[in-house]
Each structure stands twice: as C-alpha cells, then as structure tokens.
Design a protein around this motif. Structure first.
Motif, short mmCIF file in Angstrom:
data_model
loop_
_atom_site.label_atom_id
_atom_site.label_comp_id
_atom_site.label_asym_id
_atom_site.label_seq_id
_atom_site.Cartn_x
_atom_site.Cartn_y
_atom_site.Cartn_z
N LEU A 19 0.78 -10.94 4.10
CA LEU A 19 0.06 -9.80 4.64
C LEU A 19 -0.18 -10.07 6.12
O LEU A 19 -0.88 -11.02 6.48
CB LEU A 19 -1.28 -9.59 3.93
N GLY A 48 -7.38 -1.30 4.38
CA GLY A 48 -6.13 -1.61 3.69
C GLY A 48 -6.14 -3.00 3.09
O GLY A 48 -5.62 -3.21 1.99
N SER A 78 -8.11 -3.08 -0.11
CA SER A 78 -7.36 -2.39 -1.16
C SER A 78 -6.24 -3.28 -1.70
O SER A 78 -6.03 -3.38 -2.93
CB SER A 78 -6.78 -1.09 -0.62
N LEU A 79 -5.52 -3.97 -0.82
CA LEU A 79 -4.45 -4.86 -1.28
C LEU A 79 -4.99 -6.05 -2.05
O LEU A 79 -4.37 -6.51 -3.01
CB LEU A 79 -3.62 -5.33 -0.08
N LEU A 109 -5.34 -5.01 -5.54
CA LEU A 109 -4.06 -4.99 -6.24
C LEU A 109 -3.63 -6.40 -6.63
O LEU A 109 -3.23 -6.65 -7.78
CB LEU A 109 -3.00 -4.35 -5.34
N PRO A 127 -1.35 -4.29 5.97
CA PRO A 127 -2.37 -3.54 5.24
C PRO A 127 -2.67 -2.16 5.84
O PRO A 127 -3.01 -1.23 5.11
CB PRO A 127 -3.60 -4.45 5.32
N ALA A 134 -1.01 0.01 2.51
CA ALA A 134 -2.16 0.21 1.62
C ALA A 134 -2.70 1.64 1.65
O ALA A 134 -3.70 1.94 1.00
CB ALA A 134 -3.29 -0.76 1.98
N ARG A 135 -2.04 2.52 2.37
CA ARG A 135 -2.48 3.92 2.38
C ARG A 135 -2.30 4.54 0.99
O ARG A 135 -1.39 4.15 0.23
CB ARG A 135 -1.65 4.71 3.39
N GLN A 144 0.73 2.43 -1.47
CA GLN A 144 0.47 1.17 -2.13
C GLN A 144 1.09 1.12 -3.52
O GLN A 144 1.46 0.04 -4.01
CB GLN A 144 -1.03 0.91 -2.21
#
Length: 285
Positions: A51, A76, A79-80, A83, A237, A241-242, A246
């Motif tokens: 990343l 972002g 959010s990642l 995941l 990100p 990650a939008r 994603q």
C-alpha cells in the motif's frame, strides 16, 4: 472465483491460514516446480501487497481538474485495513513523508495490526527518506526495514544501512541480491512491475474499467503460479479504496486465496526468506 454478493468465502480464509502454518520463514529444502524455486510450505508463487500512501499535499499527477484524489488517503487506508483484516492478510504499507506527518494515528494502527511499515522513497533524495524512517520509528517504536523506490526517486538503497530490501524496477520476476560488502547482508530487490500498479489502470485522467485491472492481475498471477514467481502489487489507498473500486481488489485477493498455493506476505518476510534460501543453497554447494 468471484465473491458472491460482495462477501468473501470464509472457508477459503481458513484454508489459507491452514496452508500457512508451515510458512514460518524457516529454511526449507529446495523444491523444484516446473523448473522454478518453490516458496515456503510448498507454495507455487508469492504475492506481496504494498500500500503506497501519499500525503494530502502531495503533487497529484492523477488530478482530473476538479477534485484532487490524494486527500482521501486516510479514509482509503482505513477501508483497506478492514478488507485485509477480513481476509486475515498482512501487507507492507509505505507512506511518503507528508503521509507520515498527516496520518500518524492511522499508521500506528497499521503497526499494531501486524502490518509492516516501510518508506516510500521520494524524488528529492536520501535526506527525505531518512526523515520518513525516523518519523515512522518515532510513531511505532520500530524501524522500517525497506524502501519502495519509484522510477523518479533519487535514492541509492545500497548506501542505506537500515534497508534490507527495496521494491524497484527489476530485470526479472524474482527477487535478486546485491552484495554490500562483508559488514552488511545483501540488499534484496523485489521486482517492481508497472502493470501491477493500480494507477496504470485507475488513473482518473484516463481510467480503464476496473475489470481490466482484475483481468491483468489474474493473468499475471496465473503466470506466477506456473513459473514459481513473485507478484508485488502496489495499490494506492486514495484510489483503489473508493466505493466500487475496492471490490475489484477484493475479488482478486479472494481468487488468489482460493487457489490455495500462493504465499501472501509482507515484503520483509519475503526478502528474509529469499536470503535464507540463498544461504541454504550456498551451504549445499
């Protein structure tokens, strides 16, 4: 295969965790798979998710003329992390100097969550890379051990004593070693590939369908599994990650996990295993 209704197959996560039980970085016997070196625990290929985190004030070549993308970096990144946590994966996270200053709490959370922090080497040279390293050490209490070196970066990692590895342009699809004298271990170069960088496909000025990224990365992983190769995918990100994008990354990771024969690990673990394998091979000669 693709995830159903946006959810990941938990059985695949368990299967991946079980497959990794033997992949602890220990030196293993040299195994040949189709003429290529096997990875730990008999895995056919390796994947290193990286990343690359840019600060909110970074120059943004991908700006479409209305909204800048870089300020989305912290959102972002979180959010990642969700995941990756859902998939029980650890990654290498490389912030630039501006990102370290702006996103210190998020980077501390990355470190506490088991992710590796590295340095995104800047275009303006060694001094900025050293400042970024010191800032990360202050935030986490641990020193970074590697560099992500872009094509424009004015940095020679062989002169940086703390760098054990670099992700950089390479002539092969496997790690290579650069000797640095008797007092320092070899520098491991992990192969960088422009087609494994999300901006190649998702640049807002000329975006391609996310399915193009998925198809290209899936084909690359198929080839890596055949040849025993290493894929280092670089994701930003503030872009991937939008919402809506994603899911493409999630589908790719789900398919890799589903294959059951790919070692997914941070850069330092891959570099360390490659050096141990090299020393093991040397000892057998």
């Amino acid at each position: 295969g693709p995830c159903r209704d946006g959810q990941f197959d938990r059985r695949r996560r368990r299967r991946y965790r079980n497959a990794l039980e033997g992949a602890t970085g220990e030196v293993v016997d040299h195994i040949e798979l189709n003429g290529a070196a096997a990875w730990p625990a008999g895995h056919r290929a390796a994947l290193c998710p990286v990343l690359l985190l840019v600060g909110p004030n970074a120059s943004d070549d991908a700006e479409p003329g209305l909204f800048a993308t870089a300020p989305y970096g912290a959102t972002g990144l979180i959010s990642l992390l969700g995941l990756l946590d859902d998939l029980d994966l650890r990654s290498t996270i490389a912030p630039d100097e501006a990102a370290v200053q702006a996103y210190a709490p998020s980077l501390r959370r990355c470190h506490l969550g088991g992710h590796e922090l590295a340095v995104a080497a800047p275009a303006d040279g060694l001094a900025a890379a050293e400042r970024t390293m010191e800032a990360l050490r202050h935030i986490t209490g641990a020193s970074p051990r590697g560099l992500v070196v872009g094509a424009a970066a004015d940095v020679d990692p062989t002169t940086i004593a703390w760098a054990e590895w670099q992700l950089a342009s390479a002539a092969t699809d496997l790690p290579t070693l650069t000797e640095r004298g008797a007092e320092a271990p070899p520098l491991v170069t992990l192969p960088g590939n422009p087609y494994l960088v999300d901006t190649t496909w998702l640049d807002p000025t000329r975006p391609l369908p996310p399915s193009s990224l998925l198809e290209a990365w899936t084909l690359a992983m198929d080839a890596a599994r055949t040849a025993g190769g290493l894929m280092c995918v670089v994701i930003h990100p503030h872009l991937i990650a939008r919402p809506g994008l994603q899911a493409t990354l999630g589908r790719f990771l789900d398919e890799v996990i589903g294959s059951g024969d790919v070692w997914i690990a941070p850069a330092t673990e891959i570099a360390g295993w490659w050096i141990e394998r090299h020393l093991h091979d040397e000892a057998r000669r």
